[in-house]
Enzyme design. Structure first.
Site, mmCIF file in Angstrom:
data_model
loop_
_atom_site.group_PDB
_atom_site.id
_atom_site.type_symbol
_atom_site.label_atom_id
_atom_site.label_comp_id
_atom_site.label_asym_id
_atom_site.label_seq_id
_atom_site.Cartn_x
_atom_site.Cartn_y
_atom_site.Cartn_z
ATOM 1 N N ASP A 210 0.668 -0.982 0.043
ATOM 2 C CA ASP A 210 0.158 -0.025 0.272
ATOM 3 C C ASP A 210 0.880 1.461 -0.384
ATOM 4 O O ASP A 210 1.479 1.891 0.826
ATOM 5 C CB ASP A 210 -1.168 -0.111 1.301
ATOM 6 C CG ASP A 210 -1.826 1.219 1.724
ATOM 7 O OD1 ASP A 210 -3.401 0.835 0.844
ATOM 8 O OD2 ASP A 210 -1.475 2.236 2.250
ATOM 9 N N TYR B 219 3.581 10.329 -0.003
ATOM 10 C CA TYR B 219 4.351 9.111 0.259
ATOM 11 C C TYR B 219 5.600 9.810 -0.295
ATOM 12 O O TYR B 219 6.471 9.395 0.060
ATOM 13 C CB TYR B 219 3.963 8.251 0.369
ATOM 14 C CG TYR B 219 2.557 7.933 1.172
ATOM 15 C CD1 TYR B 219 1.931 8.681 1.706
ATOM 16 C CD2 TYR B 219 2.678 6.019 0.940
ATOM 17 C CE1 TYR B 219 0.999 7.898 2.078
ATOM 18 C CE2 TYR B 219 1.649 5.899 1.965
ATOM 19 C CZ TYR B 219 0.677 6.611 2.932
ATOM 20 O OH TYR B 219 -0.301 6.021 3.554
ATOM 21 N N LYS C 96 -2.880 5.483 -3.297
ATOM 22 C CA LYS C 96 -4.492 7.084 -3.628
ATOM 23 C C LYS C 96 -3.893 8.227 -4.369
ATOM 24 O O LYS C 96 -2.568 8.760 -4.339
ATOM 25 C CB LYS C 96 -4.306 6.838 -2.145
ATOM 26 C CG LYS C 96 -4.620 5.903 -1.103
ATOM 27 C CD LYS C 96 -4.331 6.277 0.173
ATOM 28 C CE LYS C 96 -3.672 4.778 0.999
ATOM 29 N NZ LYS C 96 -2.332 4.010 0.860
ATOM 30 N N HIS D 42 -7.868 9.461 -1.026
ATOM 31 C CA HIS D 42 -6.819 9.138 -0.045
ATOM 32 C C HIS D 42 -7.851 10.263 0.959
ATOM 33 O O HIS D 42 -7.358 9.943 2.661
ATOM 34 C CB HIS D 42 -5.824 9.876 -0.083
ATOM 35 C CG HIS D 42 -4.487 10.262 0.633
ATOM 36 N ND1 HIS D 42 -3.183 9.858 0.628
ATOM 37 C CD2 HIS D 42 -4.760 9.300 1.991
ATOM 38 C CE1 HIS D 42 -2.554 9.327 1.959
ATOM 39 N NE2 HIS D 42 -3.671 8.838 2.166
#
Length: 279
Positions: free
Chosen positions: A48, A53, A82, A115
């Site tokens: 994931d 990120y 996401k 998200h």
């Protein structure tokens, strides 16, 4: 019955998703490839990540390395990313998906999520996800951090029901009402921060149960997730900790022990509250 890392839960569109995976939140891109490679070699099949990120390229490189070292095929893995809230109109969402694919070096994603709900931002984005899904470019679509009100609003005009709602979930934040709503609408709950970002690793109530089984607090909490039917994606950067997190299939918590942990709920968050935190 979930008995290993490779066992799956069937989502509402019949896609099978591993009940446990690896999260890479706050993992530096340069370190991510080795971490993802190690996880897959240990037996993890679900990874994931997210655009925000900043490590999708590292995840993609780790997948490439692991496929080479294990002989697995891309189809053996379940990869999630996401779309971030910096732009959630239709065109921006499609563009974000294509950018994530390019960074990951993949031809498709198994699961793509919105998200955060933000404030009145997700309707166009969900329409874009629906079209990508209907066109066969994504195997499944869902959301993160949606409360009941967000889900109700989304589903008023939705053509596709989300398969997943990924939320902060741990013994101190159990979302009883949200879990019941998701179960009623066949939306699978998935836990981020299942260990409360380390906040429960020394908890004495869980430690007492852990001592009985010769397990760690984290193993007991992750076992509690699995027995509650909640998909979980603990983060770890160390191979030995990944292996420890996965070593939860040789014991079961009793009904009484599950009830003890269930009684720990305080509706306490370590992350933002989507009801008041706007992007």
């Amino acid at each position: 019955m979930i008995t290993s890392l490779k066992d799956t839960i069937k989502l509402n569109n019949e896609v099978e998703m591993p009940a446990m995976g690896l999260g890479v939140f706050q993992v530096e891109n340069d370190a991510t490839a080795e971490i993802v490679k190690n996880a897959i070699e240990l037996g993890y099949r679900s990874i994931d990540t997210a655009a925000i990120y900043g490590n999708e390229a590292g995840v993609g490189e780790g997948i490439k390395l692991a496929l080479a070292s294990t002989g697995l095929n891309r189809e053996d893995l379940f990869i999630t990313s996401k779309v971030w809230n910096a732009g959630l109109n239709y065109e921006e969402t499609v563009s974000a998906y294509e950018e994530s694919l390019e960074k990951l070096g993949l031809g498709y994603l198994d699961l793509y999520l919105i998200h955060w709900p933000g404030k009145n931002k997700y309707a166009e984005s969900w329409s874009a996800l629906e079209d990508l899904y209907i066109e066969g470019k994504i195997r499944a679509i869902g959301v993160c951090n949606f409360n009941i009100s967000h889900l109700q609003d989304l589903m008023k005009n939705a053509r596709v029901t989300p398969v997943i709602n990924q939320v902060e979930y741990h013994p101190r934040l159990q979302h009883q009402s949200l879990r019941a709503y998701c179960k009623e609408h066949n939306i699978q709950l998935e836990a981020w921060a299942p260990l409360m970002q380390g906040g429960l690793l020394e908890d004495p109530t869980i430690a007492k149960i852990a001592e009985k089984y010769g397990k760690s607090n984290s193993q007991v909490i992750l076992r509690w997730d699995i027995q509650n039917g909640v998909i979980t994606i603990p983060k770890s950067v160390r191979k030995e900790r990944m292996a420890q997190n996965a070593d939860i299939f040789d014991f079961s918590l009793t009904v009484e022990e599950m009830q003890i942990i269930n009684a720990m709920n305080l509706d306490k968050r370590v992350g933002p509250d989507p009801e008041v935190f706007d992007f």
